[in-house]
Write an enzyme that holds these catalytic residues in place. Sequence first.
Site, PDB file in Angstrom:
ATOM      1  CG  HIS A 126      -9.077  -3.404  -2.537  1.00  0.00           C
ATOM      2  ND1 HIS A 126     -10.189  -2.839  -3.137  1.00  0.00           N
ATOM      3  CD2 HIS A 126      -8.785  -2.618  -1.484  1.00  0.00           C
ATOM      4  CE1 HIS A 126     -10.548  -1.763  -2.474  1.00  0.00           C
ATOM      5  NE2 HIS A 126      -9.708  -1.598  -1.445  1.00  0.00           N
ATOM      6  CG  HIS A 181      -6.860  -2.853   2.893  1.00  0.00           C
ATOM      7  ND1 HIS A 181      -6.117  -1.728   2.585  1.00  0.00           N
ATOM      8  CD2 HIS A 181      -8.084  -2.663   2.334  1.00  0.00           C
ATOM      9  CE1 HIS A 181      -6.866  -0.911   1.875  1.00  0.00           C
ATOM     10  NE2 HIS A 181      -8.061  -1.449   1.711  1.00  0.00           N
ATOM     11  CG  ASP A 240      -2.023   1.013   1.132  1.00  0.00           C
ATOM     12  OD1 ASP A 240      -1.726   2.222   1.210  1.00  0.00           O
ATOM     13  OD2 ASP A 240      -3.191   0.609   0.984  1.00  0.00           O
TER      14      ASP A 240
END
Length: 126
Positions: free
Chosen positions: A109, A111, A35
Amino acid sequence: MGYAYDDQNIFAKILRGEIPNNTVLETEHTLAFSDLYPQAPTHVLVIPKGPYVSYDHFAAEASDAEILDYTRAIAQVCKMEGVSLDDGEGFRMISNAGDHGVQEVPHLHVHILGGRRMGRMVQPQS
């Protein structure tokens, strides 16, 4: 929002190579990358290469090969990053969906966050 996929989202552009990324892992159906604005010592995004908006969309429409690859890639990223329960103290995996889920990019997505205690995910309502 529905499942209408916007092929101009930032993750679609990353998958097409239009935007660079710091790749952690790439498989046939999955891309994992660091990220840009990490919220923990470990913060990796894992995306399927197919045009899926959310996890429920992916689970309903992805092929068995895509689902298996994506799931195994998540496990591999956790191990590689030292946050799996085999090697570390654990992790948090977050996937937001839609407006109420505060999804910012309309491409599935997750995380993977770890490397520290994460605290409560959601505060109880008063």
